[in-house]
Scaffold this active site. Structure first.
Site, PDB file in Angstrom:
ATOM      1  N   ALA A   1      51.495  18.049  -2.951  1.00 62.43           N
ATOM      2  CA  ALA A   1      52.798  18.061  -2.924  1.00 62.43           C
ATOM      3  C   ALA A   1      53.678  18.541  -3.967  1.00 62.43           C
ATOM      4  O   ALA A   1      55.012  19.071  -3.968  1.00 62.43           O
ATOM      5  CB  ALA A   1      53.552  16.822  -2.302  1.00 62.43           C
TER       6      ALA A   1
ATOM      7  N   ARG B   1      53.244  21.508  -5.500  1.00 61.90           N
ATOM      8  CA  ARG B   1      53.118  23.009  -5.635  1.00 61.90           C
ATOM      9  C   ARG B   1      53.039  23.696  -4.383  1.00 61.90           C
ATOM     10  O   ARG B   1      52.460  22.975  -3.401  1.00 61.90           O
ATOM     11  CB  ARG B   1      52.132  23.591  -6.579  1.00 61.90           C
ATOM     12  CG  ARG B   1      52.260  23.067  -8.104  1.00 61.90           C
ATOM     13  CD  ARG B   1      50.953  23.293  -9.006  1.00 61.90           C
ATOM     14  NE  ARG B   1      50.487  24.641  -8.992  1.00 61.90           N
ATOM     15  CZ  ARG B   1      49.538  25.080  -9.330  1.00 61.90           C
ATOM     16  NH1 ARG B   1      48.568  24.193  -9.650  1.00 61.90           N
ATOM     17  NH2 ARG B   1      49.155  26.397  -9.441  1.00 61.90           N
TER      18      ARG B   1
ATOM     19  N   ASP C   1      43.297  12.361  -7.457  1.00 62.49           N
ATOM     20  CA  ASP C   1      42.505  13.322  -7.236  1.00 62.49           C
ATOM     21  C   ASP C   1      41.736  13.221  -5.574  1.00 62.49           C
ATOM     22  O   ASP C   1      41.274  12.311  -5.452  1.00 62.49           O
ATOM     23  CB  ASP C   1      41.393  13.375  -8.001  1.00 62.49           C
ATOM     24  CG  ASP C   1      40.455  14.652  -7.898  1.00 62.49           C
ATOM     25  OD1 ASP C   1      40.246  14.946  -6.809  1.00 62.49           O
ATOM     26  OD2 ASP C   1      39.568  14.733  -8.981  1.00 62.49           O
ATOM     27  N   VAL C   2      42.238  14.013  -4.660  1.00 58.68           N
ATOM     28  CA  VAL C   2      41.932  13.770  -3.300  1.00 58.68           C
ATOM     29  C   VAL C   2      40.589  13.659  -3.129  1.00 58.68           C
ATOM     30  O   VAL C   2      39.915  13.343  -1.887  1.00 58.68           O
ATOM     31  CB  VAL C   2      42.469  14.771  -2.329  1.00 58.68           C
ATOM     32  CG1 VAL C   2      44.092  14.586  -2.438  1.00 58.68           C
ATOM     33  CG2 VAL C   2      42.127  16.238  -2.687  1.00 58.68           C
TER      34      VAL C   2
ATOM     35  N   SER D   1      43.869  27.481   7.202  1.00 58.81           N
ATOM     36  CA  SER D   1      43.966  28.921   7.138  1.00 58.81           C
ATOM     37  C   SER D   1      43.746  29.596   7.977  1.00 58.81           C
ATOM     38  O   SER D   1      42.591  29.560   8.781  1.00 58.81           O
ATOM     39  CB  SER D   1      42.999  29.084   5.604  1.00 58.81           C
ATOM     40  OG  SER D   1      43.337  30.312   5.188  1.00 58.81           O
TER      41      SER D   1
ATOM     42  N   TYR E   1      35.734  28.348   0.864  1.00 56.03           N
ATOM     43  CA  TYR E   1      37.061  28.341   1.344  1.00 56.03           C
ATOM     44  C   TYR E   1      37.144  28.226   2.755  1.00 56.03           C
ATOM     45  O   TYR E   1      37.757  27.376   3.548  1.00 56.03           O
ATOM     46  CB  TYR E   1      37.983  29.181   0.707  1.00 56.03           C
ATOM     47  CG  TYR E   1      39.709  28.761   1.173  1.00 56.03           C
ATOM     48  CD1 TYR E   1      40.108  27.884   0.394  1.00 56.03           C
ATOM     49  CD2 TYR E   1      40.335  29.753   1.951  1.00 56.03           C
ATOM     50  CE1 TYR E   1      41.739  27.851   0.687  1.00 56.03           C
ATOM     51  CE2 TYR E   1      41.568  29.507   2.010  1.00 56.03           C
ATOM     52  CZ  TYR E   1      42.288  28.719   1.581  1.00 56.03           C
ATOM     53  OH  TYR E   1      43.459  28.338   1.854  1.00 56.03           O
TER      54      TYR E   1
ATOM     55  N   LYS F   1      37.983  25.151   5.547  1.00 55.83           N
ATOM     56  CA  LYS F   1      39.292  25.170   6.398  1.00 55.83           C
ATOM     57  C   LYS F   1      38.629  25.285   7.910  1.00 55.83           C
ATOM     58  O   LYS F   1      39.325  24.829   8.818  1.00 55.83           O
ATOM     59  CB  LYS F   1      39.948  26.559   6.081  1.00 55.83           C
ATOM     60  CG  LYS F   1      40.479  26.580   4.911  1.00 55.83           C
ATOM     61  CD  LYS F   1      41.723  25.306   4.725  1.00 55.83           C
ATOM     62  CE  LYS F   1      42.532  25.365   3.452  1.00 55.83           C
ATOM     63  NZ  LYS F   1      43.319  24.342   3.145  1.00 55.83           N
TER      64      LYS F   1
ATOM     65  N   ILE G   1      50.505  33.618   2.258  1.00 53.46           N
ATOM     66  CA  ILE G   1      51.840  33.095   1.771  1.00 53.46           C
ATOM     67  C   ILE G   1      51.994  33.328   0.166  1.00 53.46           C
ATOM     68  O   ILE G   1      51.168  33.254  -0.699  1.00 53.46           O
ATOM     69  CB  ILE G   1      51.825  31.481   1.976  1.00 53.46           C
ATOM     70  CG1 ILE G   1      51.445  31.369   3.527  1.00 53.46           C
ATOM     71  CG2 ILE G   1      52.965  30.732   1.748  1.00 53.46           C
ATOM     72  CD1 ILE G   1      52.419  32.028   4.498  1.00 53.46           C
TER      73      ILE G   1
END
Lengths: 251, 128
Positions: free
Chosen positions: A13, A15, A63-64, A142, A155, A159, A188
């Site tokens: 949250a 950035r 850190d997730v 994404s 990535y 996703k 984005i």
């Protein structure tokens, strides 16, 4: 205000997209728990600005990739505000490279952050939401999950995993009135896409039917909708917000 | 804690977890058939029991793991084998399996999950 008195927890949250969602949620009346990893200053600044506007915010460094944190963080939020109504999993990274050149770390870091991190927070908050028989989980996916971008195998896989996780959780939690959806942003304007946008110039923009890059506000608007009662009949969906990029229109 | 006190607390737990009326929660009521529990409800029941009785319930301890019922040594043609029944007795010493053993069809497993089963499980847990 569409989220008055709701309690939201947003990862990533400090950035980009997560920040845009946290800001908008606060504007819509939600109390917001801001989870960040490295960007302490932007996270504190966001919390301060929410409070200055009369809202409420908490910050948590985490850190997730670490499975042990989410249970503690959700407990602290519940202790402070009584519940969690909305979870947004927005923490995400890229480590782009052609797959033959990806290191083990390039692969595992992206999967661990984007997919494992999402799972860990869904599990922690989902347990609470299940008992309360209400809640909305929104995972940031994404368009890369469904459409190929060379150099993004890690990535894209993370996703696509989020999309599958979203549908399965939606099925498992529907009986408890907990909705689980994802948002698939296109290009984005964030730090994450900056180098790609710089490299591609107007080529990508030209391929987007609406002829512009998306803003974090575009994603935040979708996230408000999915969190709100207006989406009370929507679960297990991936809402694509990409200016039409993925429809494959040819001039 | 007496068995009656345990029953009262289990009743409250089930009323909260399943949204049923208190008078529906009798000792021989089955969780699925009589109280309408779905698979996710079983998890919620476990979480609430842990909280209400201040105990830890390891996964599969109260309600056996699905893995048990997909093991061909324990289940064949939809029925528990003698080895499967023995394993079930081993894992659920607190449950009354005698009636189930007469027709050990996997479909009938839900009959084991009664309010009484939970009460007896909690009793054994509290005795340590």
């Amino acid at each position: 205000m569409r989220l008055a008195n709701k309690i939201a927890l947003v990862t990533g949250a400090s950035r980009g997209i997560g920040r845009g969602i946290a800001e908008r949620y606060a504007q819509e009346g939600a109390k917001v728990a801001i989870v960040y990893n490295r960007s302490k200053e932007p996270a504190d600044q966001l919390a301060d600005s929410i409070k200055a506007a009369g809202g409420e915010a908490l910050t948590f460094q985490h850190d997730v990739r670490d499975p042990s944190g989410p249970a503690t963080i959700t407990e602290k939020v519940i202790e402070a505000w009584g519940t969690i109504d909305i979870l947004v999993n927005s923490a995400g990274i890229t480590r782009d490279g052609l797959f033959l050149q990806l290191s083990d770390e390039d692969w595992t870091d992206v999967i661990a952050t984007n997919l494992n991190g999402t799972f860990f927070f869904c599990r922690a908050a989902g347990r609470h939401m299940m008992s309360k028989r209400t809640g909305s989980i929104i995972n940031i996916s994404s368009v890369a999950a469904q459409h190929s971008n060379k150099g993004q195998s890690n990535y894209a896989a993370s996703k696509a995993g989020i999309d599958a996780l979203t549908r399965t959780l939606a099925a498992e939690l529907a009986g408890r009135k907990v909705r689980v959806n994802a948002i698939a942003p296109g290009f984005i304007e964030t730090d994450m896409t900056e180098s790609v946008r710089a490299k591609a110039g107007d080529v990508i923009k030209g391929a987007i039917p609406l002829k512009r890059y998306g803003s974090t506000a575009d994603i935040a608007a979708a996230a408000v909708y999915l969190a709100s009662e207006e989406a009370s009949y929507v679960t297990g969906q991936v809402l694509v917000v990409d200016g039409g990029l993925s429809i494959g229109a040819v001039a | 804690m007496s068995q009656d006190e345990i029953f009262q607390k289990v009743t409250t737990t089930l009323v909260d977890a399943l949204g049923v009326d208190e008078d529906e929660v009798t000792k021989d009521a089955t969780l699925q058939g009589d109280l309408g529990a779905e698979s996710i409800d079983f998890l919620d029941i476990v979480f609430r029991l842990e909280k209400n009785f201040d105990i830890k319930i390891p996964r599969g301890d109260l309600f056996p793991d699905e893995k048990l019922f997909s093991d061909p040594n324990f289940v064949q043609d939809g029925r528990m084998t003698p080895a499967g029944l023995a394993e079930l007795r081993n894992r659920m010493p607190f449950a009354d399996l005698d009636e189930f053993a007469k027709n050990p069809s996997v479909k009938e497993l839900s009959s084991l999950y009664t309010v009484e089963t939970i009460v007896r499980y909690i009793e054994t847990k509290l005795k340590g």
